[in-house]
Design a protein around this motif. Sequence first.
Motif, mmCIF file in Angstrom:
data_model
loop_
_atom_site.group_PDB
_atom_site.id
_atom_site.type_symbol
_atom_site.label_atom_id
_atom_site.label_comp_id
_atom_site.label_asym_id
_atom_site.label_seq_id
_atom_site.Cartn_x
_atom_site.Cartn_y
_atom_site.Cartn_z
ATOM 1 N N LEU A 17 0.827 -1.200 0.000
ATOM 2 C CA LEU A 17 0.000 0.000 0.000
ATOM 3 C C LEU A 17 0.869 1.260 0.000
ATOM 4 N N GLY A 18 1.933 1.253 0.743
ATOM 5 C CA GLY A 18 2.868 2.393 0.758
ATOM 6 C C GLY A 18 3.497 2.614 -0.602
ATOM 7 N N LYS A 19 3.864 1.512 -1.267
ATOM 8 C CA LYS A 19 4.463 1.608 -2.599
ATOM 9 C C LYS A 19 3.454 2.166 -3.603
ATOM 10 N N LEU A 20 2.203 1.783 -3.452
ATOM 11 C CA LEU A 20 1.160 2.291 -4.337
ATOM 12 C C LEU A 20 1.023 3.807 -4.192
ATOM 13 N N TRP A 21 0.986 4.287 -2.961
ATOM 14 C CA TRP A 21 0.877 5.735 -2.731
ATOM 15 C C TRP A 21 2.115 6.483 -3.239
ATOM 16 N N ILE A 22 3.261 5.924 -3.041
ATOM 17 C CA ILE A 22 4.491 6.559 -3.548
ATOM 18 C C ILE A 22 4.435 6.656 -5.073
ATOM 19 N N GLY A 23 3.959 5.598 -5.718
ATOM 20 C CA GLY A 23 3.816 5.613 -7.178
ATOM 21 C C GLY A 23 2.851 6.689 -7.649
#
Length: 186
Positions: A17-23
């Motif tokens: 989920l963190g990676k998705l937001w960073i993307g």
Amino acid sequence: MTEITRVALQPIAKGSLGKLWIGIVLAVALGGAVAYESRQKGLEVDTVKAGAGAAPTASDYVLVNYVGHLANGKEFDRGEHVPIPVQGVIPGFSKALQQMQKGGKYHVFIPARLAYGAQEQRNQMTGEVSIPANSDLVFDIDLIDYKSAADVMRQRMMMQQLQQQMRGGAGAGAAAPGGDAAPAAH
């Protein structure tokens, strides 16, 4: 009775989920940077007050009032009733003039590549840098009038003839008041 087949949801991997937001944040930032960069690449001529008639051509001379600023707002030049050959200025200023009409007022953004590029400009009086290298420029321009190069040349020749007559320098061989040619000086 029919039973609905159940599909078990897989748990989300830790950190996904963190990676998705960073993307998402990176995509938005990249889009903003591309939009900003594309704005900076082109010449912008905004009409403050519309003029009338045709626009000057590259071979014309214009009479303008102008104020030049750096992108940060610092004024580097100004002029009132300045005659300028359209081809005798930086490319961005020349292109902007060819989009204007007599009597109009304009706000112009010139990117560095259409201005002085990597060359810094110095004040001729003080020697200080007035326009740093790779500077975008902003001008407020009033196009007062313009004339063709041929009209300007005719006007200059008439002025020169008038100045010669005022100096009494009609030259050797000019007609004397009595109608005879004046003698040439020896």
